[in-house]
Design an enzyme around this catalytic site. Structure first.
Site, PDB file in Angstrom:
ATOM      1  N   HIS A 372     -11.417 -11.013  -4.933  1.00  0.00           N
ATOM      2  CA  HIS A 372     -12.357 -11.259  -6.023  1.00  0.00           C
ATOM      3  C   HIS A 372     -12.170 -12.641  -6.638  1.00  0.00           C
ATOM      4  CE1 HIS A 372     -15.507 -10.214  -8.582  1.00  0.00           C
ATOM      5  NE2 HIS A 372     -14.936  -9.342  -9.406  1.00  0.00           N
ATOM      6  N   ASP A 376     -17.627 -12.781  -5.254  1.00  0.00           N
ATOM      7  CA  ASP A 376     -18.158 -11.979  -6.354  1.00  0.00           C
ATOM      8  C   ASP A 376     -18.583 -10.602  -5.853  1.00  0.00           C
ATOM      9  OD1 ASP A 376     -17.803 -14.057  -8.150  1.00  0.00           O
ATOM     10  OD2 ASP A 376     -19.805 -14.886  -7.775  1.00  0.00           O
TER      11      ASP A 376
END
Length: 401
Positions: A372, A376
């Site tokens: 992450h 995204d």
């Protein structure tokens, strides 16, 4: 003249190796480039060839010992050798009927190939000789699976043949971790500690791919000499999705994002030494047949200790197929410094709604684990949906639609 046999440099990140097996003993003759030992590093198992022809004078380390790159592990008296001698494991097996047991009760294994280290350990644990077990590996190699199958067959025999342990037994067994297993453990911990890992899931209807395989399986096999499997479809679908979401094919170096304008796809392979991930270089330029052939070749050589170190290095994205073991769902862990890994699972017929009606379809669950820090959630979800769309309608990959 005496010649030193040293642990070679087998990769810039590998600095030691375990002596998994000696193919020769002191006094044996050896030809130049003939394997004399099997080395196990934290990434790969490989055979060590003799630098010269001659006679083994000394073996300086024992099986199971660890030696650093550059360490001298054996000495050879250089000299002409008329004919290469067979590996020591074969010599010992060939002599076994005459020296250790009557020929009638211990069949000869003179034609048997090398014994893989894991198989040798199981033989010792169960008090078996190599000649007791039928070898099925390439070149007559005796594999761990061969010993396990033999032991399982013996266990299925009447209880008198293999007495059961006493009820309530609390015996324990300690087995030293292999270099590869330790390295896998280190990398898994490092991946979880060094990245912000998340996993997203989706399901895919496999009907279209299964119908296509059924329609073209015979002509594909006749033309290319290999069966059309599911993995080539997923490799192609993954590349199609990575083109649209390049950050999932990228990595972080310091405060920079390194984008790869090529697609080196790692394909996870399970071996008796642990998980290996050989890499399909420039997979975007490979045909379906080339992908299938490469995966079969990598899998065979990984399981028989013939995989090369450079074939395991690199990779920009990984695909892991837990479905071959019956896994319904899992959360795969990325292979650092990569930013994503696709997890495939087993195919199960399930009721699904199609055009307002409930029908039975072959469904596979997919999982994408991603870092992450660079990817995204929207990208991850859309990436996985793109793979779903490509598998459910393979023509989209050809039309880039």
């Amino acid at each position: 003249m005496s010649v030193e046999v040293k642990i070679p440099a087998v990769g810039e990140s590998v600095n030691e190796a375990i002596i998994a097996q000696w193919f020769k003993k002191v006094g044996d003759t050896v030809a130049v480039d003939e394997p004399i030992a099997e080395l196990e590093t934290d990434k790969v198992t490989l055979e060590l060839p003799s630098p010269v022809s001659g006679t083994i004078l000394e073996l300086k380390v024992e099986v199971g010992d660890t030696a650093l790159v550059g360490d001298v592990i054996a000495m050879i008296e250089e000299g002409e050798v008329a004919t290469p001698s067979a590996p020591a494991v074969e010599d010992a097996a060939a002599e076994a009927p005459a020296t250790e047991a009557p020929a009638a009760t211990a069949p000869s294994s003179a034609e048997q190939g090398p014994i893989m280290p894991a198989a040798a350990r199981l033989l010792a644990q169960h008090g078996l000789q190599a000649s007791d077990v039928k070898a099925t590996g390439p070149g007559g190699r005796l594999l761990k699976e061969d010993v396990e199958n033999h032991v399982a067959g013996a266990a299925a025999a009447p209880p008198a043949a293999a007495p059961a342990p006493a009820l309530g037994s609390r015996d324990v067994e300690r087995v030293k971790m292999t270099s590869i297993r330790k390295r896998i453990a280190e990398r898994l911990v490092a991946a979880q500690q060094g990245a912000a890992l998340l996993t997203t899931f989706n399901e895919v209807d496999m009907s279209a791919v299964m119908e296509m395989r059924k329609r073209y399986k015979d002509s594909f096999l006749d033309r290319h000499g290999v069966k059309l499997g599911f993995m080539s479809f997923f490799v192609k679908a993954t590349i199609d999705a990575l083109r649209q979401f390049p950050r999932i094919n990228a990595k972080i170096e310091g405060d920079e994002i390194v984008y790869h304008n090529y697609f080196d796809i790692g394909v996870a392979v399970t071996t008796d030494r642990g998980l290996m991930v050989p890499v399909l270089r420039n997979a975007e330029a490979m045909s379906f047949a080339e992908v299938e052939n490469a995966i079969i070749d990598y899998g065979t050589r990984a399981r028989t200790g013939k995989i090369k170190l450079e074939e395991l290095e690199g990779g920009t994205f990984t695909i892991s197929n837990g479905g071959i073991f019956g896994s319904m769902l899992s959360t795969p862990i990325i292979n650092p410094p990569q930013s994503g890994v696709l997890g495939m699972h087993n195919i199960v017929e399930r009721p699904v709604a199609v055009n307002g009606e409930v029908v039975i379809r072959p469904v596979m669950y997919l999982a994408l684990s991603y870092d992450h820090r660079i990817v995204d959630g929207r990208e991850a979800v859309t990436f996985l949906r793109r793979i779903k769309e490509a598998i459910e309608d393979p023509s989209r990959m050809l039309l880039e639609a």
